[in-house]
Every structure is written in C-alpha cells, then in structure tokens.
Design an enzyme around this catalytic site. Structure first.
Site, mmCIF file in Angstrom:
data_model
loop_
_atom_site.group_PDB
_atom_site.id
_atom_site.type_symbol
_atom_site.label_atom_id
_atom_site.label_comp_id
_atom_site.label_asym_id
_atom_site.label_seq_id
_atom_site.Cartn_x
_atom_site.Cartn_y
_atom_site.Cartn_z
ATOM 1 N N ASP A 82 22.510 7.992 -78.691
ATOM 2 C CA ASP A 82 23.937 8.049 -78.371
ATOM 3 C C ASP A 82 24.424 9.480 -78.169
ATOM 4 O OD1 ASP A 82 25.697 5.910 -78.036
ATOM 5 O OD2 ASP A 82 25.554 5.349 -80.147
ATOM 6 N N LYS A 111 22.849 7.043 -74.252
ATOM 7 C CA LYS A 111 23.941 6.073 -74.080
ATOM 8 C C LYS A 111 25.271 6.820 -74.137
ATOM 9 C CE LYS A 111 25.277 2.939 -77.337
ATOM 10 N NZ LYS A 111 26.690 3.336 -77.633
ATOM 11 N N GLU A 180 30.323 -4.305 -75.466
ATOM 12 C CA GLU A 180 30.668 -4.539 -76.880
ATOM 13 C C GLU A 180 31.992 -5.290 -76.959
ATOM 14 O OE1 GLU A 180 30.271 -1.171 -79.470
ATOM 15 O OE2 GLU A 180 31.012 -2.300 -81.199
#
Ligand code: KIV
Length: 254
Positions: A82, A111, A180
């Site tokens: 991330d 990400k 998400e």
C-alpha cells in the site's frame, strides 16, 4: 512459478482470485502454503497490528519495514504494498520515489486508494514501470472526510461515479482494482464492464475475487469485526488458552 500481474489478470475469466493481507514473514509463508494468489501488505497494518485507530498514522517507513519482512518469505503469491496516507496527491516525483522504495523493498506492485482524480498520476506511474492496483469505494485514508465507514454506490449518482472511477483507472493502466464496501449490484456491473479483475471486500460475491484482512478471517483480533467478515477460525481464543496453559505450567513447575 512466481505469480505476476498477468497471471492475476488471466484468472478473471477462469476462477475467483483469492487475496488476503499479510504484514510479516511467518503469515506470508503460511498464506503462500495455502495457495493464496495475492498478498497485500496493507496499511491496515496500522489498525490490525500497530494499535492505531485509523490507517492515517501509517508511514512509508512502516510500510517498507513490513514489505521487506513479507518479501523475505519468498512467496509464489504476488506481493502488493500500500502507498500510505498523504502521498497520492503529492508531487509526482514524491509519489514515484515512495513507489520505487516499496518495489525495491520487495513488492511487485503498489496499491493506491482513489478514483478518477488520481488516474493521471497512476498512468504516469504505470508508464514509469510501477504496476498499480487501484482501490475504489470506501477509501480508509479518507476517513477524516468520511466520518465513518459506510457502503458506497447506493444512490444513482454514487453508482455512476464508481463506474466512471473504474473505467478511468482501467484506462490509466491499473492491472486490477479493489472495490471496498461497494454495493453488490454496482460491483457486479463494474466486474462485467471492465476487462481487469475487480477484487471485492464487503462488495458481494459477484466480484472477480475477494480480499479479507488476514487477522479478521483468522479471528486473530481483539476488535469487533465488520459485519461482512466471515472468520474461518477463532485464533484469539487459541492464543489465550495457550498463554493460560503456559502460565499454569510455569507456576506448577511442570
Ligand atoms: O489496507 C488494507 O488492508 C486494504 C484492504 C482492506 C483492501 O486496503
């Protein structure tokens, strides 16, 4: 054979992609022995392991530390790391430098949270050789703006914005997307609309794969879990029991 982004992409038409988060070498090895396809060194390390309330406190240095630990497990699974809070709207050189460090620490891709506004930056990163996994829907790094976690795509305007985000990020060169807390119907439409895989978390069963935080799915946590999480073990209970048995053995000099 080491999983690369092309292998992840090719799974879209074959079977659901299985992904989880890992933050250290041991869990990475165990997940790899379980043939998990994609391991995310998520900034959820902050809330899962490091005792923070949100992911906002997670720094690049922390992400590099955990990414290196995971990469030392030498997994077959693709490792994605991330980009932490505060980088995605920074100067391109600063973002590139952070991504370069994550890749050099052992991630195969980075990400990045965000929709259409971040697409031009993602295109430049991809053109510079940094594979990017997009992340749409609930963006935990935006928690200060959002106030609380909630489902996205329930209104028509939000559904349209999510479809637009997915299209723009695909065009920018993301090799896959995380969705998400996206409404199940919108996630299904995005998955059907895009050529790249859509990996869901709390976004229903019609995505091209699923990701869960490893500690949540293992029941290795002291926190209340989001309602969409299914725990496949209750490791916290095993840990407490083992500590209690250890204490008893020490006290009884066994
Ligand atoms: O940081 C993380 O663990 C994530 C997953 C929830 C997708 O972004």
């Amino acid at each position: 054979m080491k999983t690369n982004i092309q292998i992840i992409q090719s799974l879209k038409s074959v079977r659901p992609i299985v992904a989880t988060t890992v933050y250290d070498s041991v869990m990475a090895q165990l997940a790899d022995q379980s043939d998990i396809d994609l391991l995310l060194v998520g900034d959820s390390v902050g809330t899962t392991l490091l005792g923070f309330e949100t992911t906002i406190n997670v720094t690049l240095e922390m992400m590099l530390h955990h990414t290196s630990a995971v990469s030392r497990a030498q997994t077959k699974a693709l490792i994605v790391s991330d980009l932490p809070y505060g980088y995605s709207h920074d100067a391109f050189e600063h973002i590139f430098e952070a991504c370069r460090k994550l890749i050099q620490a052992g991630a195969s891709a980075v990400k990045i949270e965000g929709g259409s506004p971040i697409a031009p930056t993602i295109k430049r990163l991809v053109d510079s050789g940094i594979p990017v996994l997009g992340h749409i829907g609930l963006l935990p790094q935006q928690i200060k703006n959002l106030g609380k976690y909630r489902k996205f795509g329930k209104t028509e305007a939000e559904a349209e914005a999510l479809m637009q985000d997915a299209n723009t990020l695909e065009d920018a060169g993301c090799f896959a997307l995380i969705a998400e807390m996206v409404s199940e119907t919108v996630a299904k439409e995005i998955s059907e609309m895009t050529k790249i895989p859509l990996i869901g978390i709390g976004s229903g069963v019609h995505c091209d794969g699923q990701i869960l935080v490893s500690n949540d799915l293992l029941g290795l946590t002291t926190k209340t879990l989001p309602s969409f999480v299914h725990s496949f073990s209750n490791l916290s209970q095993n840990v407490i029991q083992s500590f209690q048995e250890y204490k008893k053995a020490v006290i009884e000099r066994k």
